[in-house]
Design a protein around this motif. Structure first.
Motif, short mmCIF file in Angstrom:
data_model
loop_
_atom_site.label_atom_id
_atom_site.label_comp_id
_atom_site.label_asym_id
_atom_site.label_seq_id
_atom_site.Cartn_x
_atom_site.Cartn_y
_atom_site.Cartn_z
N UNK A 474 0.81 -1.20 0.00
CA UNK A 474 0.00 0.00 0.00
C UNK A 474 0.85 1.26 0.00
N UNK A 475 0.51 2.20 -0.88
CA UNK A 475 1.24 3.48 -0.97
C UNK A 475 0.32 4.53 -1.58
N UNK A 476 0.84 5.72 -1.76
CA UNK A 476 0.03 6.80 -2.34
C UNK A 476 -0.37 6.49 -3.78
N UNK A 477 0.48 5.78 -4.51
CA UNK A 477 0.22 5.46 -5.91
C UNK A 477 -1.03 4.61 -6.07
N UNK A 478 -1.28 3.69 -5.14
CA UNK A 478 -2.41 2.77 -5.24
C UNK A 478 -3.52 3.11 -4.24
N UNK A 479 -3.42 4.26 -3.57
CA UNK A 479 -4.43 4.62 -2.59
C UNK A 479 -4.41 3.74 -1.37
N UNK A 480 -3.21 3.24 -1.01
CA UNK A 480 -3.01 2.37 0.17
C UNK A 480 -3.73 1.04 0.05
N UNK A 481 -4.08 0.63 -1.17
CA UNK A 481 -4.76 -0.65 -1.38
C UNK A 481 -3.76 -1.77 -1.60
N UNK A 482 -2.65 -1.48 -2.29
CA UNK A 482 -1.65 -2.50 -2.61
C UNK A 482 -1.79 -3.07 -4.00
N UNK A 483 -2.89 -2.71 -4.69
CA UNK A 483 -3.12 -3.20 -6.05
C UNK A 483 -3.43 -2.01 -6.95
N UNK A 484 -3.09 -2.16 -8.22
CA UNK A 484 -3.43 -1.12 -9.20
C UNK A 484 -3.61 -1.77 -10.56
N UNK A 485 -4.84 -1.76 -11.07
CA UNK A 485 -5.15 -2.38 -12.36
C UNK A 485 -5.45 -3.86 -12.22
N UNK A 486 -5.91 -4.44 -13.34
CA UNK A 486 -6.21 -5.88 -13.36
C UNK A 486 -5.65 -6.51 -14.62
N UNK A 487 -5.52 -7.82 -14.57
CA UNK A 487 -5.03 -8.58 -15.72
C UNK A 487 -5.81 -9.89 -15.79
N UNK A 488 -5.94 -10.45 -16.98
CA UNK A 488 -6.70 -11.67 -17.14
C UNK A 488 -5.89 -12.92 -16.85
N UNK A 489 -6.59 -13.95 -16.35
CA UNK A 489 -6.04 -15.30 -16.33
C UNK A 489 -6.95 -16.15 -17.21
N UNK A 490 -6.35 -17.06 -17.97
CA UNK A 490 -7.08 -17.69 -19.06
C UNK A 490 -6.94 -19.21 -19.07
N UNK A 491 -7.91 -19.82 -19.76
CA UNK A 491 -7.92 -21.27 -19.97
C UNK A 491 -8.50 -21.49 -21.37
N UNK A 492 -7.67 -21.95 -22.30
CA UNK A 492 -8.10 -22.08 -23.69
C UNK A 492 -8.27 -23.54 -24.09
N UNK A 493 -9.48 -23.89 -24.47
CA UNK A 493 -9.79 -25.24 -24.96
C UNK A 493 -9.98 -25.18 -26.47
N UNK A 494 -9.19 -25.94 -27.20
CA UNK A 494 -9.41 -26.09 -28.63
C UNK A 494 -10.16 -27.39 -28.87
N UNK A 495 -11.23 -27.32 -29.63
CA UNK A 495 -12.09 -28.50 -29.84
C UNK A 495 -11.41 -29.42 -30.84
N UNK A 496 -10.78 -30.47 -30.32
CA UNK A 496 -10.08 -31.46 -31.14
C UNK A 496 -11.02 -32.62 -31.46
#
Length: 548
Positions: A474-496
């Motif tokens: 947490x700091x001034x940059x993130x408003x003392x939250x500790x996180x800033x922004x989001x990113x995806x986590x993915x799972x890709x299924x190809x239909x074989x």
């Protein structure tokens, strides 16, 4: 009064002979004789004046009535944006009189008071208002609905809305501007028993930033209703609207939902991305291997690619990124969405949900007659939409859509459960991308060595080279939250082919998952662990959004 007299529907112009508005509309091709006769019958049953009767019957809308009155009486027309008078102008006509006579003072021009009305005032009424205002009055015509809302809002907004002395108009602008600057996805205005709470959803989590009294916020609710095109007088039924906001270089669209609750009306405003973000699929957080695999699916000439996950998992962003990646002048891309969240240059985008006549399935049938190469269906909500999409994919179209399932393999049985034929699903669907959003650690994060319990919960054995993870500080940059922004986590299924055969045989989600992993699919948990080990996100975020 006989029907001929009613058809006259006399509206005094204040000069010359009175004119018959119903007959004027008929003579100028605004309505038909049948429309007029139906309106006359409505007037006989106590509905009036005739302009109101015609709009209630659906013969014309309020704007046509306003334009016709203005033309007939040679008055100017005033639009809704002009119905925001200053406080000192409102004082010229008291609220009670303005409500009673449906008149709104707008401004003073050449020592005359300009007022908005929805029909020309009778001479007696006009003289009374001139005596009250102590100056001559000039009338301008506004639509009835806009005028009614503006009168109610203007006089309530004249009171102080918050402790800083801001009006309701200024408070609403401040709320929206602050949401944009904080990169919030949603604004929540929630009436509780003792207060009204204002919260923003930032990086997927709600944060309370302001609190108001019920009296302070009453005019703000009215203001939001007016600029959303909603009924200011309706307080007992849910309402949905939209705002196009432009102030000080900020341009953003908002989707508005109002829900009556125990202590008042709760308002949620979703901030839509508009033109501000034109991502492509190399920018959404895919690993290199999954990116290349997904890119090959996106560039196929036909078939379906599905994006799955819960509400708020970034599906619309990924769909937009896919379309931006393949968008070119050589292909015809048409989308059907509710609402249109990302405006994509060069793409025909259809907004369904505005009325009962335009549904996903109905729009999709029409789109197929528009010679499309690529179709994007914002959400597969029912079996009819799913079936049309599958058949479109079989006939040479590339289709992108979303579905609410927990993981990628679960999307295939879900389509079958919706009533789609297994052979259609297995032969049409090219691949399924499941996703979640995790919060990214701020630059203030610090390294630490995980405990045995944390490793156990993630099924990670402790070795001599135990992982060193990062945790929020947490700091001034993130408003003392500790996180800033989001990113995806993915799972890709190809239909074989093995997955196609299993689906035709009625395989369960667990069987399809096993086959997909054997074919090389990396699960959501595995992708999230990679981001944890690389210091992108935290242990708590991995547990929050994925299941082992």
């Amino acid at each position: 009064m006989n029907s001929r007299e009613i058809m006259g529907s006399v509206i005094g112009s204040g000069r010359g002979q009175p004119k018959r508005f119903g007959e004027w509309l008929l003579a100028h091709g605004k309505i038909t004789e049948i429309d007029l006769k139906r309106a006359v019958r409505a007037l006989s049953n106590g509905v009036g004046p005739i302009g109101y009767a015609l709009t209630k019957l659906g013969a014309v809308d309020e704007l046509v009535i306003a334009e016709s009155l203005a033309e007939m009486h040679k008055f100017s027309l005033v639009n809704a944006q002009e119905l925001e008078p200053r406080r000192e102008i409102l004082a010229k006509i008291p609220e009670k009189l303005a409500q009673q006579m449906q008149v709104l003072p707008l401004k003073i021009e050449e020592k005359r008071l300009v007022v908005a009305v929805d029909k020309p005032l009778k001479i007696v009424t006009l003289r009374q208002l001139e005596r009250t205002a102590r100056m001559p009055i000039v009338q301008k015509i506004a639509t009835s609905g806009a005028l009614r809302n503006a009168i109610a809002l203007s006089y309530t907004s004249d009171t102080v809305a918050d402790s800083h002395g801001l009006s309701a108009i200024e408070v609403v602008e401040d709320i929206i501007v602050k949401a944009v600057k904080l990169k919030a996805s949603d604004i929540h205005i929630e009436p509780l028993e003792e207060r009204v709470r204002l919260r923003y959803r930032i990086d997927g989590m709600l944060r309370e930033l302001e609190s108001y009294t019920h009296d302070q916020f009453a005019s703000v609710v009215s203001r939001i209703k007016v600029i959303s095109g909603l009924n200011i007088a309706e307080k007992r039924s849910p309402q949905d609207g939209a705002i196009s906001f432009e102030r000080n270089g900020i341009e953003i669209d908002l989707r508005v939902s109002i829900l009556p609750s125990l202590y008042g009306e709760k308002i949620v405003m979703r901030l839509l991305a508009g033109k501000t973000m034109q991502l492509t699929i190399d920018q959404i957080g895919l690993t290199q291997e999954v990116y290349e695999q997904f890119l090959s699916l996106v560039n196929r000439p036909y078939g379906i690619v599905m994006i799955v996950g819960p509400t708020g998992s970034g599906k619309s962003t990924t769909l937009s990124a896919a379309l931006n990646t393949i968008n070119s002048p050589e292909i015809n891309i048409v989308t059907v969405e509710d609402p249109v969240e990302y405006k994509i240059p060069g793409v025909t985008q259809v907004h369904v949900g505005q009325n009962d006549k335009l549904t996903f399935a109905g729009a999709l049938r029409s789109i197929l007659r528009q010679d499309p190469d690529v179709i994007m269906v914002g959400e597969t909500r029912d079996s009819e939409t799913a079936d049309i999409s599958l058949r479109a994919a079989l006939t040479g179209h590339m289709v992108f859509t979303t579905l609410h399932t927990n993981d990628a393999p679960g999307a295939l049985p879900r389509l079958v459960d919706m009533g789609c034929e297994p052979f259609l699903v297995s032969s049409s669907v090219n691949g399924v991308l499941a996703q979640r959003l995790v919060r990214k650690l701020c630059r203030c994060a610090e390294p630490y060595e995980p405990s045995d319990e944390q490793l156990r919960l993630l099924s990670i054995p402790r070795t001599e080279s135990a992982p060193h993870w990062m945790r929020p500080v947490g700091c001034d940059h993130c408003g003392s939250i500790g996180y800033r922004g989001r990113i995806g986590v993915f799972e890709l299924l190809e239909v074989t082919e093995p997955i196609q055969r299993a689906l035709m045989e009625g395989a369960s989600t667990s069987v399809l998952t096993t086959l997909a992993i054997e074919s090389g699919m990396r699960t959501l948990r595995e992708d999230a662990l990679d981001k944890l080990n690389n210091g992108v996100t935290s242990y708590d975020e991995v547990l929050r959004v994925t299941i082992g």
